[in-house]
Design a protein around this motif. Structure first.
Motif, PDB file in Angstrom:
ATOM      1  N   ASP A  82       0.854  -1.248   0.131  1.00 38.41           N
ATOM      2  CA  ASP A  82       0.146  -0.031   0.022  1.00 38.41           C
ATOM      3  C   ASP A  82       0.901   1.255   0.026  1.00 38.41           C
ATOM      4  OD1 ASP A  82       0.942  -0.063   2.619  1.00 38.41           O
ATOM      5  OD2 ASP A  82      -0.993  -0.477   3.152  1.00 38.41           O
ATOM      6  N   SER A  83       2.134   1.157  -0.271  1.00 46.58           N
ATOM      7  CA  SER A  83       3.050   2.321  -0.329  1.00 46.58           C
ATOM      8  C   SER A  83       4.533   1.842  -0.888  1.00 46.58           C
ATOM      9  CB  SER A  83       3.315   3.091   1.044  1.00 46.58           C
ATOM     10  OG  SER A  83       4.297   2.159   1.645  1.00 46.58           O
ATOM     11  N   TRP A  84       4.891   2.853  -1.935  1.00 46.85           N
ATOM     12  CA  TRP A  84       6.242   2.552  -2.440  1.00 46.85           C
ATOM     13  C   TRP A  84       7.179   2.330  -1.529  1.00 46.85           C
ATOM     14  CZ3 TRP A  84       4.821   7.970  -4.417  1.00 46.85           C
ATOM     15  CH2 TRP A  84       3.675   7.856  -5.450  1.00 46.85           C
ATOM     16  N   GLU A  85       7.257   2.752  -0.327  1.00 47.04           N
ATOM     17  CA  GLU A  85       8.376   2.306   0.657  1.00 47.04           C
ATOM     18  C   GLU A  85       8.309   1.005   0.929  1.00 47.04           C
ATOM     19  OE1 GLU A  85       7.829   6.822   0.448  1.00 47.04           O
ATOM     20  OE2 GLU A  85       6.353   5.192   0.670  1.00 47.04           O
ATOM     21  N   LYS A  86       7.057   0.650   1.167  1.00 45.02           N
ATOM     22  CA  LYS A  86       6.752  -0.860   1.579  1.00 45.02           C
ATOM     23  C   LYS A  86       7.125  -1.816   0.562  1.00 45.02           C
ATOM     24  CE  LYS A  86       3.237  -0.291   5.225  1.00 45.02           C
ATOM     25  NZ  LYS A  86       1.649  -0.488   5.417  1.00 45.02           N
ATOM     26  N   CYS A  87       6.844  -1.187  -0.568  1.00 46.78           N
ATOM     27  CA  CYS A  87       7.432  -2.178  -1.981  1.00 46.78           C
ATOM     28  C   CYS A  87       8.857  -2.301  -1.968  1.00 46.78           C
ATOM     29  CB  CYS A  87       6.844  -1.568  -3.168  1.00 46.78           C
ATOM     30  SG  CYS A  87       7.201  -2.501  -4.801  1.00 46.78           S
ATOM     31  N   GLU A  88       9.599  -1.251  -1.602  1.00 49.68           N
ATOM     32  CA  GLU A  88      10.985  -1.147  -1.623  1.00 49.68           C
ATOM     33  C   GLU A  88      11.414  -2.227  -0.536  1.00 49.68           C
ATOM     34  OE1 GLU A  88      15.122   1.533  -1.343  1.00 49.68           O
ATOM     35  OE2 GLU A  88      12.875   2.572  -1.505  1.00 49.68           O
ATOM     36  N   SER A  89      10.736  -2.222   0.607  1.00 49.23           N
ATOM     37  CA  SER A  89      11.094  -3.208   1.487  1.00 49.23           C
ATOM     38  C   SER A  89      10.897  -4.801   0.932  1.00 49.23           C
ATOM     39  CB  SER A  89      10.302  -3.113   2.737  1.00 49.23           C
ATOM     40  OG  SER A  89      10.627  -1.725   3.579  1.00 49.23           O
ATOM     41  N   PHE A  90       9.837  -4.683   0.472  1.00 47.83           N
ATOM     42  CA  PHE A  90       9.745  -6.298  -0.251  1.00 47.83           C
ATOM     43  C   PHE A  90      10.719  -6.547  -1.300  1.00 47.83           C
ATOM     44  CE2 PHE A  90       8.445  -8.048  -4.368  1.00 47.83           C
ATOM     45  CZ  PHE A  90       8.160  -9.452  -3.873  1.00 47.83           C
ATOM     46  N   MET A  91      11.194  -5.521  -1.972  1.00 55.04           N
ATOM     47  CA  MET A  91      12.312  -5.909  -2.924  1.00 55.04           C
ATOM     48  C   MET A  91      13.575  -6.414  -2.280  1.00 55.04           C
ATOM     49  SD  MET A  91      11.892  -3.114  -6.057  1.00 55.04           S
ATOM     50  CE  MET A  91      12.156  -1.964  -5.072  1.00 55.04           C
TER      51      MET A  91
END
Length: 334
Positions: free
Chosen positions: A50-59
């Motif tokens: 639900d955020s770009w920052e969380k997506c970066e953590s996923f990556m």
């Protein structure tokens, strides 16, 4: 054996082995020149988060787990993870590390972080402290734009000199023994600030730092540029790359025959990345995908990766400060 060489360089006595890597990219990266070398390409820049920052953590978590599969015992026996990103207080990395549950050293070298993580991880192994480490770095275009420039929703026009922050992450599994390319030497950079104040023109800001480190590396180790099949800088883009070649020529060294910048390798010209790629993931995905593959295929045998980083912040920019920059070099050989 004296591992320090010259003013700023070291040679590893027990050269650590890069036993595996992992690279992930966003949809724009998946349409670029290095698409075939990614281990995973996301369909969009959120990947269900639900955020770009969380997506970066996923990556970052994804590449760490993927690379750790090449270590004996996998992630559970990784002695340490060295990682960083561009966000304030390394938040993308910290949330990823919360999920991994391994000893962790947070690094901030801006876009030099991938090279920095490999150098320090190799030092910990060569020193006999650890047997298996992971070196990782990530960036996300939308998260970085929101922090350093403008919210992407504003649609602010970008100057031609700007670069496109890579959405992606890379991880290298480094071990005391195994099969793969060796980390043989490194040069720690100095902070270089030539007075550039424009955060939309990062190539010229970082180029002098890259030249300073590269020239010192060659001097410290008594090497010519042709010792390496290729010399790569991290994310100077087309403008910074041209400056590096010119500044090295002023020092009497011609690197034009075997020098490239990772920021010039990721996107096609028609993708409108302007001056090229930038971000921690620029060198991270290029090394952990394309370059590592070339080493394994023995199309390259000796490379020098110079991670380049701009050390400004949103606060320092608003206070009209100039941009301090850094570059760290790591030699990798088959």
């Amino acid at each position: 054996m004296n591992k320090k060489k010259g003013q700023q360089s070291i040679v590893y006595e027990v050269s650590p082995v890069i036993v595996g890597t992992a690279a992930i990219g966003g949809p724009m990266e998946g349409e670029g020149l290095l698409a075939e070398y990614f281990h995973y390409i996301m369909k969009d820049n959120l990947h269900g988060e639900d955020s770009w920052e969380k997506c970066e953590s996923f990556m970052l978590e994804w590449v760490a787990r993927k690379a750790a599969q090449n270590l004996p015992g996998g992630m559970e026996l990784a002695d340490c993870v060295l990682a960083g990103d561009l966000l304030n207080q390394l938040m993308a990395t910290h949330f990823a590390m919360r999920a991994l549950g391994r000893p962790f050293i947070g690094l901030y070298g801006a876009c030099s972080t991938m090279a920095e993580s490999m150098i320090l991880g190799a030092c910990l192994i060569d020193g006999g402290f650890f047997q298996h480490v992971l070196g990782c770095a990530s960036s996300h275009h939308d998260a970085a734009e929101r922090q350093y420039r403008f919210p992407t929703e504003l649609g602010v026009q970008r100057p031609p000199s700007t670069q496109w922050t890579v959405t992606g992450a890379g991880a290298a599994a480094i071990a005391a023994s195994g099969v793969g390319p060796l980390i043989t030497a490194a040069t720690f950079g100095k902070v270089v600030d030539m007075g550039v104040k424009d955060p939309n023109n990062m190539g010229p800001a970082m180029a002098p730092a890259a030249v300073d480190t590269l020239y010192q590396h060659l001097q410290d180790l008594d090497r010519q540029p042709n010792y390496y099949d290729m010399i790569y800088t991290g994310d100077l883009g087309s403008i910074g790359k041209t400056l590096v070649i010119e500044l090295m020529k002023e020092k009497g060294v011609d690197i034009s025959a075997n020098y490239e910048d990772c920021g010039c390798l990721i996107y096609r010209e028609d993708q409108d990345a302007h001056a090229g790629a930038s971000g921690c993931a620029s060198s991270a995905v290029t090394f952990c995908g394309y370059i590592y593959s070339m080493l394994l295929q023995k199309k390259l045998s000796k490379i020098l990766l110079i991670g380049t980083g701009s050390l400004h912040s949103t606060t320092s920019y608003q206070q009209k400060e100039s941009i301090p920059c850094i570059a760290h070099a790591v030699a990798v050989e088959m």
